[in-house]
Scaffold this active site. Structure first.
Site, mmCIF file in Angstrom:
data_model
loop_
_atom_site.group_PDB
_atom_site.id
_atom_site.type_symbol
_atom_site.label_atom_id
_atom_site.label_comp_id
_atom_site.label_asym_id
_atom_site.label_seq_id
_atom_site.Cartn_x
_atom_site.Cartn_y
_atom_site.Cartn_z
ATOM 1 N N ASP A 163 -0.393 -0.963 -8.813
ATOM 2 C CA ASP A 163 -1.804 -1.303 -8.905
ATOM 3 C C ASP A 163 -2.640 -0.199 -8.264
ATOM 4 O OD1 ASP A 163 -4.294 -3.038 -8.869
ATOM 5 O OD2 ASP A 163 -2.836 -4.539 -9.464
ATOM 6 N N HIS A 179 -8.675 -4.264 -6.313
ATOM 7 C CA HIS A 179 -7.815 -4.935 -7.288
ATOM 8 C C HIS A 179 -6.389 -5.075 -6.771
ATOM 9 C CE1 HIS A 179 -5.618 -5.430 -11.143
ATOM 10 N NE2 HIS A 179 -6.767 -5.881 -11.635
ATOM 11 N N SER A 190 -5.223 -10.162 -14.805
ATOM 12 C CA SER A 190 -4.762 -9.445 -13.608
ATOM 13 C C SER A 190 -4.483 -10.408 -12.467
ATOM 14 C CB SER A 190 -5.819 -8.435 -13.144
ATOM 15 O OG SER A 190 -5.730 -7.232 -13.841
#
Length: 767
Positions: free
Chosen positions: A146, A219, A548
């Site tokens: 990520d 994220h 996600s």
């Protein structure tokens, strides 16, 4: 698809508009023409290495130098692929591909990110006695590919955790604002991979992002803490969603592999990270990113996942955020768990009250106060000279017409939170964000910079009708905080990508759905909750949405299952999650799709919504081995070179054998029929179930279809097991009548012993 963070907008422009990339080197060919260099992944047949070379790395280097005296190798690979990545001209790539021992020379792909109450919603809080002992979970490592990790987050507190697993071979790499001291017994690995990115985009600007495993985006921290974050009491975002935030596998270890940067995630870096993760010793790999659906031998994620599956590593990937369009999935390889998104039973209501007294419900995570005073209300399209003024793009609103007013903006193109920033910069007092047909009535909450709420398409149309008909329209926005117990829930998120599977229609995807809307989890300290440069707020937790977010839920649940059943293969774990997933609410109603307001289908939810407590004891599983996947590739008519690209070995399909895609031992059934056949079509599936439950048991099959034009026969329809680990095979014959193109018919197959039900979805389309 809207982009969560504004600083990713460049990536999207490159992908969608085909803008030229900086930092291309230009070489001159024999005709005096300039040729741009780009990154290629070179797949080598390692078994064909000439005897003159003592090591494959020397052979790779010699092969590269044979076509270019100036090209530099970026990575050399030995685990996920055999080969290397390098910057080449198209002419050099062609010359290299013609050399002995070269399987394929493929252009690098760029991938993009697919961007709490969850444990309670999944029943994990009430079933602690059924969950694996913490000691066994301690041994499981979840690898996250990520944007990195924010190590100071309380979600990575290692209090109460024992020593790092003895088999762990990973490391914590030092870099910008990150040292080995940032790791602990929770965050046991942190690496970053930027060579491929920098080869294309130029050197990383460390004033804008950290050249290290540190997460400046948010994220990666969010996904890692969702999968395996430690329990943190008193978590919330500005008081919204208050409570204890914890990952699915709170005692599992986390290893972060940073592969995504401001300009995207590059396949050469992804392959290098997957290779390191496998060697490091992860048990689960989680990738909340995707790049369309290329053939498996061209897809770096599929290639890396194949190698991981071969090593017994469970790989979970996001399905994509391109819904509700059909055939919009990413990551559809059958050795990957493909995860779509559903909602929780929690909402953040914010109401629009109009001057005519009517109220409309929306959602918001705005942190300020609202006085409830009616203010002048305008439509963005009427206070702008731009043709797309209704979208509230940067610089499109007239401050003289906006100041002190609430502005209605249409959703689409630019980020939702950016629209609010545009209104604020123009002097607006608030914003109503109205969905269009593209998003229907799906509501996603955002931490707006000004008083704002998002409303569905129907409400938006009604509000616009008032705006256009009242000579002096007014409005106010009222924020109601957090509400739980919202029903029905879950529903399939409109943005969640849908089937059918565009690469192999015989394999139903997505596999399952998990919570992916308005998810609270850890956040970076490097950027505000909106991701906008003008947002100077800093939060420990953030609420965001996307597949996600659903992907790491399944990654964490897989870690729990791996701890409970260390001998289970990745395919067995996925089977347990799929065959115990639910497709109906407790009141008997079927799962709903927010995009249509109707029942969702297996093309939307796969096998259904995960039920982790049931998955711990599924009774029977559909298991798969790497040899099964190789047979599947033969069924796709892949060449030996294409199979070698994936399998990293010489493998030739047996010419005397008939390979059928329908014999892959998958926990679901799918097919595409020819609508022009003029008559019925029959497909025969072969499946094998393995007993992982009680030593003895007899299961009876029940098959159902949603159409009289689809006949299903199961032989035998009874399976008796006398010991654990025993395998029993059966066939399913499906006969579909001729139907018009675009017809979809769904059904299911259930095996039940009266206590446990092993359910498989069925999905058939006519093209």
């Amino acid at each position: 698809m809207e982009i969560l963070h504004l600083h990713r907008l460049f990536l999207v422009l490159v992908l969608v508009l085909g803008l030229g990339l900086p930092c291309f080197r230009a070489d001159v060919n024999g005709n005096g023409q300039q040729q741009e260099r780009r990154t290629y992944i070179v797949h080598m047949a390692k078994s064909q290495m000439p005897a003159a070379f003592q090591h494959h790395a020397h052979w790779y280097d010699s092969s590269l130098k044979s076509v270019s005296g100036s090209a530099q190798m970026i990575y050399s690979y030995d685990t996920v692929v055999h080969g290397f990545s390098a910057r080449l001209t198209a002419e050099e790539a062609g010359s290299l591909e013609a050399r002995h021992g070269i399987l394929a020379v493929m252009p690098e792909l760029r991938y993009e990110l697919h961007t709490t109450r969850t444990p309670e919603f999944l029943g994990l809080d009430k079933s602690s006695s059924l969950l694996p002992a913490s000691e066994s979970v301690n041994e499981v490592v979840v690898g996250m590919l990520d944007t990195g990790v924010w190590p100071e987050s309380k979600s990575f507190d290692d209090t109460g955790l024992g020593a790092v697993p003895s088999g762990w071979r990973g490391a914590c790499e030092s870099g910008t604002n990150f040292t080995a001291a940032n790791c602990n017994r929770k965050l046991i690995g942190a690496r970053f991979f930027s060579k491929g990115y920098e080869a294309t985009m130029g050197p990383i600007d460390v004033s804008k992002e950290s050249k290290s495993a540190r997460d400046d985006d948010g994220h990666g921290t969010h996904t890692a803490s969702t999968a395996a974050g430690s329990a943190v009491d008193g978590a919330s975002l500005f008081g919204y969603a208050p409570g204890t935030a914890r990952g699915m596998a709170t005692r599992a270890r986390v290893a972060a592999y940073k592969v995504c940067w401001l300009g995207g995630c590059f396949s050469s870096d992804i392959l290098a990270a997957m290779e390191k993760a496998i060697v490091d010793g992860v048990n689960v790999l989680s990738l909340s990113l995707g790049g369309g659906s290329p053939d498996f031998y061209r897809d770096s994620v599929a290639i890396g996942a194949f190698a991981a599956a071969e090593k017994g590593i469970f790989v979970s990937c996001s399905a994509g955020n391109a819904g509700p369009s059909s055939m919009s999935l990413s990551n559809v390889a059958p050795w990957i768990a493909t995860v779509g998104a559903g909602t929780l039973d929690r909402d953040f209501p914010a109401y629009v009250t109009l001057g005519n007294g009517k109220n409309f419900s929306g959602v918001s995570l705005y942190s300020g106060n609202s006085k409830g005073t009616l203010l002048p209300f305008v439509y963005a399209g009427n206070v702008s000279n731009a043709t797309n003024g209704n979208l509230c793009m940067m610089g499109t609103l007239d401050p003289a017409k906006v100041k002190g007013k609430i502005v209605l903006c249409d959703r689409g193109v630019n980020a939702r939170v950016q629209k609010g920033s545009v209104v604020q910069l123009a002097g607006g007092a608030g914003m109503v964000l109205a969905n269009t047909a593209a998003n229907g009535d799906e509501l996603v909450a955002d931490a707006h910079l000004l008083p704002a709420t998002a409303v569905g398409e129907k409400s938006g149309d009604a509000i616009k009708s008032y705006l256009f008909s009242d000579p002096n329209p007014t409005a106010t926005i009222l924020f109601e905080g957090t509400k739980v117990g919202i029903q029905p829930s879950p529903v399939v998120a409109a943005f969640s990508s849908r089937g059918p599977n565009s690469i192999t229609p015989a394999v139903l995807k997505p596999d399952m759905i998990a919570p992916g809307v308005n998810i609270l989890a850890g956040w970076t300290g490097g950027i505000g909750p909106t991701g906008l440069a003008v947002d100077d707020r800093r939060v420990a937790f953030n609420i965001i949405s996307g597949t996600s977010m659903s992907c790491p839920h399944v990654s964490g649940l897989a870690a729990l299952l791996k701890a409970a059943h260390p001998d289970w293969s990745p395919a067995a774990i996925r089977s347990a999650l799929m065959t115990t997933a639910y497709v109906a609410y407790k009141n008997g109603g079927k799962l709903q799709d927010v995009a249509t307001g109707k029942d969702s289908t297996p093309f939307d939810h796969g096998a259904g919504h995960v039920d982790p407590v049931s998955a711990l004891n599924p009774g029977l599983v559909y298991d798969l081995t790497v040899e099964d996947y190789l047979g599947f590739l033969c069924g796709l008519n892949y060449t030996s070179s294409q199979i070698n690209t994936l399998a990293r070995r010489n493998y030739t399909c047996d010419p005397s054998k008939s390979y059928s895609l329908y014999d892959l031992n998958y926990p679901s059934f799918a097919a595409s029929f020819d609508s022009t056949s003029g008559g019925p079509t029959t497909i025969k599936y072969t499946r094998t179930l393995t007993n992982v439950g009680a030593a003895t048991g007899t299961y009876k099959a029940t098959a159902s279809s949603g159409s009289a034009g689809l006949k299903i026969a199961v032989v035998p329809d009874t399976l008796s097991f006398s010991k654990a680990g025993e395998k029993k095979s059966f066939t399913v014959t499906v006969t579909g009548s001729a139907m018009p193109a675009s017809t979809n018919v769904f059904g299911q197959l259930e095996w039940s012993d009266g206590k446990q039900t092993v359910r498989s979805p069925m999905a058939f389309s006519w093209a």
